[in-house]
Design a protein around this motif. Structure first.
Motif, PDB file in Angstrom:
ATOM      1  N   VAL A 210       0.746  -1.198  -0.131  1.00  0.00           N
ATOM      2  CA  VAL A 210      -0.031  -0.065  -0.084  1.00  0.00           C
ATOM      3  C   VAL A 210       0.895   1.204   0.014  1.00  0.00           C
ATOM      4  O   VAL A 210       1.764   1.390   0.854  1.00  0.00           O
ATOM      5  CB  VAL A 210      -0.873  -0.066   1.128  1.00  0.00           C
ATOM      6  N   GLY A 211       0.551   2.223  -0.787  1.00  0.00           N
ATOM      7  CA  GLY A 211       1.386   3.502  -0.757  1.00  0.00           C
ATOM      8  C   GLY A 211       2.377   3.365  -1.818  1.00  0.00           C
ATOM      9  O   GLY A 211       3.310   3.989  -1.932  1.00  0.00           O
ATOM     10  N   SER A 212       2.466   2.358  -2.612  1.00  0.00           N
ATOM     11  CA  SER A 212       3.661   2.064  -3.459  1.00  0.00           C
ATOM     12  C   SER A 212       3.681   3.159  -4.789  1.00  0.00           C
ATOM     13  O   SER A 212       4.512   3.497  -5.306  1.00  0.00           O
ATOM     14  CB  SER A 212       3.336   0.913  -4.315  1.00  0.00           C
ATOM     15  N   VAL A 213       2.318   3.941  -5.010  1.00  0.00           N
ATOM     16  CA  VAL A 213       2.367   5.098  -5.875  1.00  0.00           C
ATOM     17  C   VAL A 213       2.058   6.352  -5.343  1.00  0.00           C
ATOM     18  O   VAL A 213       2.717   7.337  -5.186  1.00  0.00           O
ATOM     19  CB  VAL A 213       1.539   4.680  -7.024  1.00  0.00           C
ATOM     20  N   ILE A 214       0.946   6.450  -4.196  1.00  0.00           N
ATOM     21  CA  ILE A 214       0.561   7.420  -3.513  1.00  0.00           C
ATOM     22  C   ILE A 214       0.890   7.319  -2.143  1.00  0.00           C
ATOM     23  O   ILE A 214       0.104   6.413  -1.472  1.00  0.00           O
ATOM     24  CB  ILE A 214      -0.966   7.867  -3.915  1.00  0.00           C
ATOM     25  N   ALA A 215       1.716   8.048  -1.663  1.00  0.00           N
ATOM     26  CA  ALA A 215       1.985   7.945  -0.025  1.00  0.00           C
ATOM     27  C   ALA A 215       1.316   8.950   0.822  1.00  0.00           C
ATOM     28  O   ALA A 215       0.929   9.883   0.447  1.00  0.00           O
ATOM     29  CB  ALA A 215       3.555   8.000   0.281  1.00  0.00           C
ATOM     30  N   ASN A 216       0.653   8.396   1.695  1.00  0.00           N
ATOM     31  CA  ASN A 216       0.062   9.086   2.734  1.00  0.00           C
ATOM     32  C   ASN A 216       1.057   9.986   3.828  1.00  0.00           C
ATOM     33  O   ASN A 216       1.522   8.971   4.556  1.00  0.00           O
ATOM     34  CB  ASN A 216      -1.219   8.412   3.328  1.00  0.00           C
ATOM     35  N   GLU A 217       1.168  11.126   3.891  1.00  0.00           N
ATOM     36  CA  GLU A 217       1.866  11.978   5.068  1.00  0.00           C
ATOM     37  C   GLU A 217       0.834  12.076   5.979  1.00  0.00           C
ATOM     38  O   GLU A 217      -0.038  13.177   6.114  1.00  0.00           O
ATOM     39  CB  GLU A 217       2.640  13.140   4.451  1.00  0.00           C
ATOM     40  N   LEU A 218       0.840  11.368   7.140  1.00  0.00           N
ATOM     41  CA  LEU A 218      -0.087  11.359   8.214  1.00  0.00           C
ATOM     42  C   LEU A 218      -0.649  12.789   8.615  1.00  0.00           C
ATOM     43  O   LEU A 218       0.298  13.463   9.213  1.00  0.00           O
ATOM     44  CB  LEU A 218       0.119  10.533   9.209  1.00  0.00           C
ATOM     45  N   GLY A 219      -1.711  13.173   8.620  1.00  0.00           N
ATOM     46  CA  GLY A 219      -2.087  14.330   8.944  1.00  0.00           C
ATOM     47  C   GLY A 219      -1.964  15.595   8.250  1.00  0.00           C
ATOM     48  O   GLY A 219      -2.119  16.867   8.589  1.00  0.00           O
ATOM     49  N   VAL A 220      -1.021  15.238   7.270  1.00  0.00           N
ATOM     50  CA  VAL A 220      -0.350  16.487   6.378  1.00  0.00           C
ATOM     51  C   VAL A 220      -1.036  16.592   4.952  1.00  0.00           C
ATOM     52  O   VAL A 220      -1.625  17.636   4.367  1.00  0.00           O
ATOM     53  CB  VAL A 220       1.117  16.253   6.452  1.00  0.00           C
ATOM     54  N   GLY A 221      -0.930  15.448   4.301  1.00  0.00           N
ATOM     55  CA  GLY A 221      -1.220  15.370   2.616  1.00  0.00           C
ATOM     56  C   GLY A 221      -0.832  14.227   2.262  1.00  0.00           C
ATOM     57  O   GLY A 221      -0.784  13.141   2.757  1.00  0.00           O
TER      58      GLY A 221
END
Length: 228
Positions: A210-221
Motif C-alpha cells: 500500500v502506498g507504492s504510488v501515492i503515499a499518505n503523509e499522516l495528517g499532512v497530505g
C-alpha cells in the motif's frame, strides 16, 4: 557547475553532518547559524536550495520560509526536530518544498533534495506529460495510462492526480489539494479527498505494498512518489 546549498542551523554538529553529506554528493555548501546571517548569505550566494532549521535563535524558521521564497527561485527543504503535524502543514503551506524531521536518514534527505531540485528545474517549462514507472499522465489530453492501457478516472480523481503529478515527489497538503480539486464546492471535506485517493490507488497501483504510488503523509497530505 555543482549546485550551491545553503544550510541554516544553529547547531554546529548538524551543520558539519550536512556539509559532509552534501559535499560527498557533489554539492557546494555555504552555512549560516541564524536568520540574519542567512539572509545575507542568501543574497550573496544565490543558492539553488536551502536546508532550513526552524529553531533559530533570532527568528522563528517558519517566518523565514516566505522571506526566502520571495527573495528568489529556490528549493526550501525544512529540517526540524518539530514533528507536530501543524508545523509541517504550516511550513508547506508557506512555501517549503518538503519537510524532514530530525533525526533524519542522510540518504533519504539527499533523495528528497534531488527530487525537489529536479521539480524546480522542470516547473519552469511546465511539462505536458509526467511518467512514473509504467504510469503516464498527459495533462493536455487529460489521459492516464498504465502499461500503455488507458485508465478511466472520474473528474475528481483526475483533478486530484493532476495536483499530485505536477508536484511529483513532493508532499501536497490536504488544503492545497482540496482548493485545487474542489474549487467550485462551498464545503470541501477531507473525507471526500480520502475516498478519491482510495479509489485512485485501486486504479493506479499494481499489486504490491500500500502506498507504492501515492503515499499518505499522516495528517499532512499526500505524495505521488517519484521513481527511485
Amino acid at each position: 557547475m555543482s549546485a550551491t546549498i545553503l544550510v541554516i542551523d544553529d547547531e554546529q554538529p548538524i551543520r558539519r553532518l550536512l556539509r559532509n553529506t552534501l559535499e560527498r554528493a557533489g554539492y557546494r555548501v555555504v552555512e549560516a547559524m541564524n536568520a540574519g546571517d542567512a539572509l545575507q548569505v542568501f543574497r550573496a550566494e544565490r543558492p539553488s536550495a536551502v536546508l532550513l532549521d526552524l529553531g533559530l535563535p533570532d527568528r522563528d524558521g517558519l517566518e523565514m520560509v516566505p522571506l526566502l521564497r520571495k527573495a528568489g527561485e529556490v528549493v526550501i527543504l525544512v529540517i526540524s526536530a518539530r514533528d507536530e503535524t501543524d508545523q509541517k502543514v504550516a511550513a508547506l503551506d508557506l512555501g517549503a518544498d518538503d519537510y524532514v524531521t530530525k533525526p533524519f536518514d542522510t540518504e533519504e534527505l539527499l533523495a528528497r533534495l534531488r527530487v525537489a531540485l529536479r521539480h524546480r528545474s522542470l516547473s519552469s517549462v511546465a511539462p505536458k506529460i509526467v511518467r512514473r514507472g509504467d504510469l503516464e499522465i498527459d495533462f493536455d489530453e487529460r489521459t492516464v495510462r498504465r502499461g500503455g492501457e488507458d485508465l478511466h478516472l472520474t473528474r475528481k480523481e483526475h483533478d486530484v492526480l493532476t495536483v499530485l503529478a505536477r508536484n511529483i515527489g513532493r508532499v501536497v497538503t490536504h488544503d492545497r489539494i482540496l482548493a485545487a480539486a474542489w474549487s467550485r464546492e462551498e464545503d470541501p471535506r477531507i473525507e471526500y479527498l480520502r475516498i478519491v485517493v482510495r479509489n485512485l490507488r485501486g486504479k493506479l497501483e499494481a499489486p504490491g505494498p500500500v502506498g507504492s504510488v501515492i503515499a499518505n503523509e499522516l495528517g499532512v497530505g499526500y505524495r505521488l512518489l517519484a521513481d527511485g
